[in-house]
Write a protein that holds these residues in place. Structure first.
Motif, PDB file in Angstrom:
ATOM      1  N   ALA A 133      -7.363  -0.130   2.095  1.00  0.00           N
ATOM      2  CA  ALA A 133      -8.015   1.072   1.561  1.00  0.00           C
ATOM      3  C   ALA A 133      -9.080   1.565   2.524  1.00  0.00           C
ATOM      4  O   ALA A 133      -9.628   0.807   3.330  1.00  0.00           O
ATOM      5  CB  ALA A 133      -8.636   0.769   0.202  1.00  0.00           C
ATOM      6  N   VAL A 182      -8.273  -0.418  -7.724  1.00  0.00           N
ATOM      7  CA  VAL A 182      -8.095   0.960  -7.269  1.00  0.00           C
ATOM      8  C   VAL A 182      -7.809   1.853  -8.464  1.00  0.00           C
ATOM      9  O   VAL A 182      -6.969   1.532  -9.304  1.00  0.00           O
ATOM     10  CB  VAL A 182      -6.940   1.052  -6.249  1.00  0.00           C
ATOM     11  CG1 VAL A 182      -6.748   2.484  -5.801  1.00  0.00           C
ATOM     12  CG2 VAL A 182      -7.229   0.152  -5.060  1.00  0.00           C
ATOM     13  N   THR A 206       0.830  -1.207   0.000  1.00  0.00           N
ATOM     14  CA  THR A 206       0.000   0.000   0.000  1.00  0.00           C
ATOM     15  C   THR A 206       0.860   1.251   0.000  1.00  0.00           C
ATOM     16  O   THR A 206       0.605   2.210  -0.739  1.00  0.00           O
ATOM     17  CB  THR A 206      -0.930   0.001   1.230  1.00  0.00           C
ATOM     18  OG1 THR A 206      -1.650  -1.239   1.287  1.00  0.00           O
ATOM     19  CG2 THR A 206      -1.918   1.146   1.163  1.00  0.00           C
ATOM     20  N   CYS A 247     -10.648   0.283   7.675  1.00  0.00           N
ATOM     21  CA  CYS A 247     -10.023  -0.043   6.383  1.00  0.00           C
ATOM     22  C   CYS A 247     -10.559  -1.369   5.843  1.00  0.00           C
ATOM     23  O   CYS A 247     -11.078  -2.204   6.587  1.00  0.00           O
ATOM     24  CB  CYS A 247      -8.503  -0.088   6.494  1.00  0.00           C
ATOM     25  SG  CYS A 247      -7.832  -1.639   7.126  1.00  0.00           S
ATOM     26  N   GLU A 258      -9.937   4.362  -1.304  1.00  0.00           N
ATOM     27  CA  GLU A 258      -8.616   4.923  -1.595  1.00  0.00           C
ATOM     28  C   GLU A 258      -7.559   4.250  -0.731  1.00  0.00           C
ATOM     29  O   GLU A 258      -7.773   4.065   0.479  1.00  0.00           O
ATOM     30  CB  GLU A 258      -8.596   6.430  -1.318  1.00  0.00           C
ATOM     31  CG  GLU A 258      -9.338   7.263  -2.346  1.00  0.00           C
ATOM     32  CD  GLU A 258      -8.625   7.274  -3.693  1.00  0.00           C
ATOM     33  OE1 GLU A 258      -7.390   7.320  -3.709  1.00  0.00           O
ATOM     34  OE2 GLU A 258      -9.322   7.236  -4.715  1.00  0.00           O
ATOM     35  N   PRO A 259      -6.417   3.868  -1.297  1.00  0.00           N
ATOM     36  CA  PRO A 259      -5.347   3.284  -0.486  1.00  0.00           C
ATOM     37  C   PRO A 259      -4.951   4.209   0.660  1.00  0.00           C
ATOM     38  O   PRO A 259      -4.828   5.428   0.480  1.00  0.00           O
ATOM     39  CB  PRO A 259      -4.197   3.116  -1.487  1.00  0.00           C
ATOM     40  CG  PRO A 259      -4.879   2.979  -2.811  1.00  0.00           C
ATOM     41  CD  PRO A 259      -6.057   3.905  -2.738  1.00  0.00           C
TER      42      PRO A 259
END
Length: 765
Positions: free
Chosen positions: A544, A764, A495, A756, A548-549
């Protein structure tokens, strides 16, 4: 210098200007329309303070009734009420008052308020003179003359600036635009209380503070060119143009005949008085892997270095059409089509979603001292190829297995650009003989690129992302740890790497990261079956939040409680998944922000935590005023140390140092750790072992006790601390403790990164 002194030092010249100006205003009747009190208040408020300060320094409770508090002018008038520039008794807070014209009496009051007690004779004159017609409306031209003089003394630092820009649109011609939003070539601005529609498609001068327009100074030109605009559609006689992230439609009768000629291209649209006069399309394109992105040029494989035009644009044409930034161009990837005109790149079109599978790593010298090498020696374990030369005269040299290739600074083969050294066989490994790491002389997968810079040679390793991770994970976490802990580390590392690839930190050198602790340590140790398995079993997985990461921060050991994203001084809103909670099964926040509470916590050796069995969970060290003086000066003999502010979880945010000749305050966890640290300190760890040679404290989770002053005037201190690292995100030893208790890697990650989800890298955007 404090504010009162600044005002007292107001120059005689400015005083004369204001006096003369107010005499003119007082003795003359208004010659035209006035300026609303709302608009005038906004201009004055933004001259005195920025938008954030206006909101923060206004009254706790608005002067206006509840039904009006969503009106744009309320915050500005409230600010002036709070600062004494408006009197709620004589200027009642109402809609009628806001839309009424500002008066001469208010102008004199503003000068008095701005001057405070300085220049009392001028303040008295203004008040007396303005009183003759205090309630009269001020003519618009006279108000702006007054404003210019007011700004000269009320904004000596020049926070209000004049800019020249092109106005693209307002809510009047942009569907779905936010209220009072102006779209310009310099970004979006708020223009509350002003009328801008007549200035659309013109070059204008504006007075602005931050992103707020105070006044339109005038029109510079009614001829404008929207350069390198994306032509998104053509229907009949109308062309749809994407400018500054907004869609506009223009009639182009007789310019082009059909949709096939025009849609999906870059062009320059010329307008005069808002009407198109010419449309010039730019059809020449080039494609290739991006090798580096610099301030005014891009290096593209097959084309070399190509300069950027002054008005270079980037558009994402897949999915939702949007304008991007230069940082969105990823080095090492081939996902843009570049539009060229006149030997310059005028636009880049991102035509496809990036498939992140390679990472480009700058390899530093031994002990990670520098990016730049005086000499590089490479050896491949199989037949290799060395490529160099410019695009028109590319040279290829075969290199036998085991044969060293040495490149020195100034090598003539670098004159035409980068050299590439790669194995001729898939899976070949390259040894870098001029580098030493913990494992000895390191061996790398992928290929190597060498470029010559003024400071020396850069060595870049482009490698498959998963292969990279197999050399990061054992460098960041002991390979002997539980597999589930190693898998959590692998997901964090992947990540983090993804975000760095997208972040373009080293795009000018054609790289994403380096191999040091500034990013993630890469290939410092050998590969192992356990860490390989951790990477393989989490293949392509990232953490994520809201799709979103995340910023997958991690550190070695906690003190039993973590902190949140405010640890580096920001508000933490960008990292809502980083929570300040106890590192145990309860996962509850504790109030450790007072010295008393934190002192009791950090001195307790029996705090329950997943990483409480590790040596760095608790530590202490002794220091004294002489050691501290090596880094802290200007306060005389140091007699006291106090943590005056703590963040969530108790991390020190501010340290006050008191001495015989004054005091200093150091802010920020990193700064506090640095000024207190010294290689002479001996750290006593929880397991009874000691360690020294640390230039900085192991963490900012500290409590300090004054041990008194000896006969030589030397004051001793004991620093009680816990943990190793910044304390935000995943404790690596906490992850190990959780894994030992049977937690799997997903449970570990969701513990440390609240809310998360584990997603596939291919999902993504």
């Amino acid at each position: 210098m404090d504010e009162k002194k600044k005002l007292i030092n107001w120059t005689a010249g400015i005083s004369t200007v204001i006096v003369a100006l107010l005499i003119i205003i007082v003795v003359m009747e208004p010659r035209g329309n006035g300026v609303s009190r709302a608009a005038a208040s906004r201009a004055i408020a933004l001259t005195l303070a920025g938008e954030d300060a206006v909101r923060a320094e206004g009254p706790e409770t608005s002067f206006f009734p509840g039904e009006l508090q969503d009106q744009w002018y309320v915050k500005y008038m409230d600010y002036l009420y709070a600062k004494g520039y408006l009197d709620p008794e004589t200027c009642y807070p109402s809609e009628g008052s806001a839309v009424s014209a500002v008066t001469y009496g208010e102008l004199s009051g503003w000068v008095t308020a701005a001057k405070g007690e300085g220049e009392p004779s001028l303040a008295g004159y203004v008040t007396e003179a303005a009183g003759k017609k205090a309630g009269k409306a001020v003519d618009k031209a006279e108000f702006w003359e007054f404003y210019d003089a007011f700004r000269a003394f009320a904004d000596p630092d020049g926070n209000v600036k004049e800019i020249e820009t092109d106005l693209y649109g307002t809510p009047g011609n942009v569907d779905g635009a936010s209220p009072w939003t102006a779209y310009t070539k310099d970004g979006k601005f708020l223009f509350e209380g002003l009328s801008l529609d007549s200035y659309i498609d013109k070059t204008i001068k504006l007075l602005v503070r931050e992103d707020g327009i105070i006044k339109v100074q005038g029109v510079v030109s009614d001829e404008i060119v929207y350069e390198n605009a994306w032509i998104s559609g053509f229907s009949g006689n109308t062309v749809t143009v994407f400018i500054g992230n907004i869609q506009r439609e223009f009639p182009v009768r007789g310019v082009l005949k059909n949709e096939e000629e025009i849609s999906g291209q870059i062009g320059d649209l010329y307008l005069k008085n808002g009407k198109p006069s010419r449309l010039v399309l730019k059809k020449e394109t080039i494609t290739g892997t991006v090798l580096s992105v610099r301030e005014d040029e891009i290096e593209i494989e097959g084309y070399g270095t190509v300069p950027l035009s002054e008005d270079f644009k980037i558009y994402r044409t897949y999915g939702v059409l949007k304008e991007q930034k230069k940082s969105d161009i990823l080095v090492g990837y081939h996902m843009q089509t570049f539009v060229v005109a006149g030997d310059e790149i005028c636009a880049a079109l991102t035509t496809e979603k990036p498939e992140i599978d390679n990472i480009r790593v700058l390899l530093m010298t031994t002990n990670f001292k520098s990016l730049f090498h005086p000499e590089i020696t490479l050896v491949c374990d199989s037949m290799a190829v060395l490529e160099y030369g410019d695009e028109k005269d590319k040279k290829t040299q075969s290199v036998a297995a085991g044969e060293p290739v040495t490149i020195s600074a100034g090598d003539s083969r670098l004159e035409s650009g980068r050299m590439v050294f790669r194995s001729a066989n898939e899976g070949g490994m390259i040894t870098v003989r001029n580098i030493e790491r913990s494992q000895g002389t390191p061996v790398y997968p992928g290929h190597m690129e060498i470029t010559g810079e003024e400071e020396g040679l850069l060595l870049l390793n482009e490698v498959d992302l998963e292969e990279y991770l197999k050399r990061v994970v054992p460098s960041e976490m002991p390979y002997t740890y539980e597999l589930e802990a190693l898998k959590a580390q692998a997901v964090c590392a992947r990540t983090y790497a993804w975000r760095q690839i997208r972040g373009s930190s080293y795009s000018e050198y054609g790289a994403h990261v380096d191999d040091s602790t500034s990013f993630q340590v890469y290939n410092n140790t050998s590969v192992f079956d356990t860490t390989d398995a951790a990477v393989n079993e989490t293949f392509g997985q990232m953490a994520a939040y809201d799709g979103e990461p995340i910023d997958a921060l991690y550190y070695s050991t906690s003190c039993g409680h973590g902190t949140d994203g405010t640890v580096w001084g920001n508000d933490g809103s960008a990292t809502p998944y980083l929570k300040a909670v106890s590192i145990n099964e309860k996962r509850k926040p504790m109030d450790l922000t007072s010295n008393e509470a934190f002192g009791a916590f950090i001195k307790n050796m029996d705090v329950e935590a997943y990483d409480s069995e590790f040596a760095m969970f608790r530590w202490n060290a002794k220091t004294d005023s002489q050691i501290l003086a090596e880094k802290i000066g200007g306060v005389g003999q140091i007699t006291g140390l106090t943590v005056t502010e703590r963040g969530p979880g108790g991390a020190a945010k501010a340290l006050k140092v008191v001495g015989t000749e004054g005091s200093k305050t150091f802010t920020g966890q990193s700064k506090v750790r640095s000024v207190l640290g010294n290689t002479r300190l001996v750290f006593n760890r929880k397991d009874g072992s000691t360690y020294t040679e640390w230039e900085t404290l192991p963490s900012g989770f500290i409590y300090i006790e004054n041990q008194g002053t000896d006969e030589n005037g030397v004051t001793a201190f004991t620093i009680y601390g816990g943990g190793y690292g910044h304390g935000a995100g995943m404790s690596q030893n906490g992850a190990q403790g959780m894994a030992k208790k049977g937690k799997n890697y997903k449970e570990i990650l969701k513990f440390f990164y609240d809310g998360c989800e584990i997603v596939d890298i291919g999902d993504v955007v």
